[in-house]
Structure formats: structure tokens, C-alpha cells
Design a protein around this motif. Structure first.
Motif, PDB file in Angstrom:
ATOM      1  N   THR A   1       0.838  -1.190   0.000  1.00  0.00           N
ATOM      2  CA  THR A   1       0.000   0.000   0.000  1.00  0.00           C
ATOM      3  C   THR A   1       0.877   1.246   0.000  1.00  0.00           C
ATOM      4  N   LEU A   2       0.239   2.387  -0.066  1.00  0.00           N
ATOM      5  CA  LEU A   2       0.955   3.657  -0.101  1.00  0.00           C
ATOM      6  C   LEU A   2       1.947   3.765   1.052  1.00  0.00           C
ATOM      7  N   GLY A   3       3.171   4.176   0.728  1.00  0.00           N
ATOM      8  CA  GLY A   3       4.191   4.373   1.751  1.00  0.00           C
ATOM      9  C   GLY A   3       4.358   5.845   2.066  1.00  0.00           C
ATOM     10  N   CYS A   4       5.020   6.128   3.150  1.00  0.00           N
ATOM     11  CA  CYS A   4       5.353   7.512   3.481  1.00  0.00           C
ATOM     12  C   CYS A   4       6.335   8.021   2.425  1.00  0.00           C
ATOM     13  N   LEU A   5       6.207   9.276   2.038  1.00  0.00           N
ATOM     14  CA  LEU A   5       7.092   9.805   1.002  1.00  0.00           C
ATOM     15  C   LEU A   5       8.471  10.124   1.539  1.00  0.00           C
ATOM     16  N   ARG A   6       8.547  10.772   2.687  1.00  0.00           N
ATOM     17  CA  ARG A   6       9.824  11.173   3.269  1.00  0.00           C
ATOM     18  C   ARG A   6       9.830  10.897   4.763  1.00  0.00           C
ATOM     19  N   ILE A   7      11.000  10.479   5.253  1.00  0.00           N
ATOM     20  CA  ILE A   7      11.165  10.194   6.674  1.00  0.00           C
ATOM     21  C   ILE A   7      12.504  10.783   7.115  1.00  0.00           C
ATOM     22  N   PRO A   8      12.495  11.718   8.062  1.00  0.00           N
ATOM     23  CA  PRO A   8      13.761  12.264   8.562  1.00  0.00           C
ATOM     24  C   PRO A   8      14.531  11.212   9.372  1.00  0.00           C
ATOM     25  N   PHE A   9      15.843  11.263   9.310  1.00  0.00           N
ATOM     26  CA  PHE A   9      16.662  10.391  10.148  1.00  0.00           C
ATOM     27  C   PHE A   9      16.248  10.616  11.606  1.00  0.00           C
ATOM     28  N   GLY A  10      16.130   9.539  12.348  1.00  0.00           N
ATOM     29  CA  GLY A  10      15.766   9.614  13.751  1.00  0.00           C
ATOM     30  C   GLY A  10      14.274   9.539  14.014  1.00  0.00           C
ATOM     31  N   LYS A  11      13.440   9.618  12.983  1.00  0.00           N
ATOM     32  CA  LYS A  11      11.988   9.576  13.168  1.00  0.00           C
ATOM     33  C   LYS A  11      11.449   8.209  12.746  1.00  0.00           C
ATOM     34  N   GLY A  12      10.580   7.633  13.556  1.00  0.00           N
ATOM     35  CA  GLY A  12       9.995   6.341  13.241  1.00  0.00           C
ATOM     36  C   GLY A  12      11.040   5.239  13.220  1.00  0.00           C
ATOM     37  N   VAL A  13      10.627   4.050  12.837  1.00  0.00           N
ATOM     38  CA  VAL A  13      11.528   2.900  12.814  1.00  0.00           C
ATOM     39  C   VAL A  13      12.565   3.059  11.702  1.00  0.00           C
ATOM     40  N   CYS A  14      12.124   3.483  10.518  1.00  0.00           N
ATOM     41  CA  CYS A  14      13.062   3.649   9.396  1.00  0.00           C
ATOM     42  C   CYS A  14      14.104   4.719   9.696  1.00  0.00           C
TER      43      CYS A  14
ATOM     44  N   ALA B   1      19.558   6.442  11.284  1.00  0.00           N
ATOM     45  CA  ALA B   1      20.416   7.219  12.178  1.00  0.00           C
ATOM     46  C   ALA B   1      21.431   6.336  12.896  1.00  0.00           C
ATOM     47  N   LYS B   2      20.991   5.138  13.313  1.00  0.00           N
ATOM     48  CA  LYS B   2      21.874   4.223  14.042  1.00  0.00           C
ATOM     49  C   LYS B   2      22.752   3.380  13.120  1.00  0.00           C
ATOM     50  N   GLY B   3      22.300   3.204  11.872  1.00  0.00           N
ATOM     51  CA  GLY B   3      23.044   2.351  10.955  1.00  0.00           C
ATOM     52  C   GLY B   3      22.981   0.887  11.331  1.00  0.00           C
TER      53      GLY B   3
END
Length: 166
Positions: free
Chosen positions: A77-90, A95-97
Motif C-alpha cells: 500500500t501507499l508508503g510515506c514519502l519522506r522520513i527524517p533520520f531519527g523519526k519512526g523505525v526507518c 540514524a543508528k546504521g
């Protein structure tokens, strides 16, 4: 070109991941496009585990921004378009690598609900030949606690192979 039938994967999960890793590596061998490699992996993964993998895809590091992920090839299904480093699981995995396995996304602080039907998630970083983060593989499930150490090892192995020089 006629479609060829895929061999069924072994029923034991670790063996299925090993077979899938070999299949993905064989299909993308010689392909220089990262997009084609990611799209192929997302498709094969989603189709290998359709009972557990609800959303399977890649978020790519936005080279212009450097600290943000942008949706890439995916199945679901539709995914989030952008995710800042440190936000959410992705963003946390970026951020942690390192891989993050979440048995219940609703209990994860700052979880971003791109699709409210997702209940568990695993995110695996993808590094380029120089060891720089290039993307993350995000796999969501509608099941709680759908991923374990076998999934982690299998997905990390596939991601380690994705950007090897063709």
C-alpha cells in the motif's frame, strides 16, 4: 520474453532466505542500476512471504539533504514519502546504521503509521561499497511479532549483497 516459473522456496525459514538470497543475487548480477536492484529485491521478498510481508520496500537516502529518506521501490500500500533520520523505525535505523526489529509498532516511540494495518516491522540498513548508508529495507506485517532473528539474518544477508559491484 516468456515468464519462467520460480522454484518453490524451502519451507524452513532459514533455508528459504538462503535460497532467496541466491535468487536475488543471480537476478541482479551485472545490473548497475540501484533502482532496478531494489525493485527486484522488493518484489521477490514480497512474493516469497506474502502471508507475513504486508509492505516491503526501500527508503533511499536523499543525497541532497543527507539526513532524510525518500520512498523508493516497494510492494504494498501507499508508503510515506519522506522520513527524517531519527523519526519512526526507518529513521531510527538510518540514524543508528543498524537493524531494528519491532514486535509491536504501536509501542515504538515516534512510530510513523504510513498504514495503520501494520503491527510489526523490521528495518535493515543497506550500505554501499564505501560503507556509506544508501537506503533502508523496510518490511511491515499486519501480524504482531512477525519477525525474529532468522528474518534479521536473512534480510541482512540480502541487503549486504544488494550493492556489491555488478
Amino acid at each position: 520474453m516468456a515468464e519462467t516459473a520460480r522454484a518453490p522456496l524451502p519451507t524452513e525459514k532459514a533455508a528459504a532466505y538462503a535460497a532467496l538470497r541466491a535468487e536475488i543475487a543471480a537476478v541482479v548480477a551485472g545490473e548497475p542500476s540501484r533502482t532496478a536492484r531494489y525493485a527486484t529485491a522488493a518484489s521477490l521478498l514480497a512474493n516469497a512471504f506474502p502471508d507475513r510481508f504486508f509492505w516491503t520496500g526501500f527508503y533511499l537516502v536523499d543525497e541532497a539533504k543527507g539526513d532524510e529518506l525518500v520512498v523508493g521501490p516497494y510492494q504494498g500500500t501507499l508508503g510515506c514519502l519522506r522520513i527524517p533520520f531519527g523519526k519512526g523505525v526507518c529513521g531510527a535505523a538510518a540514524a543508528k546504521g543498524e537493524t531494528i526489529l519491532v514486535p509491536d509498532v504501536h509501542a515504538f516511540p515516534g512510530h510513523i503509521a504510513c498504514d495503520s494495518r501494520s503491527n510489526s516491522e523490521i528495518v535493515v540498513p543497506v550500505f554501499d561499497q564505501a560503507g556509506k548508508l544508501a537506503a533502508v529495507l523496510d518490511v511491515d506485517s499486519t501480524q504482531f511479532d512477525a519477525f525474529d532473528a532468522v528474518d534479521r539474518a536473512g534480510l541482512e544477508g540480502i541487503c549486504a549483497d544488494l550493492l556489491k559491484t555488478p
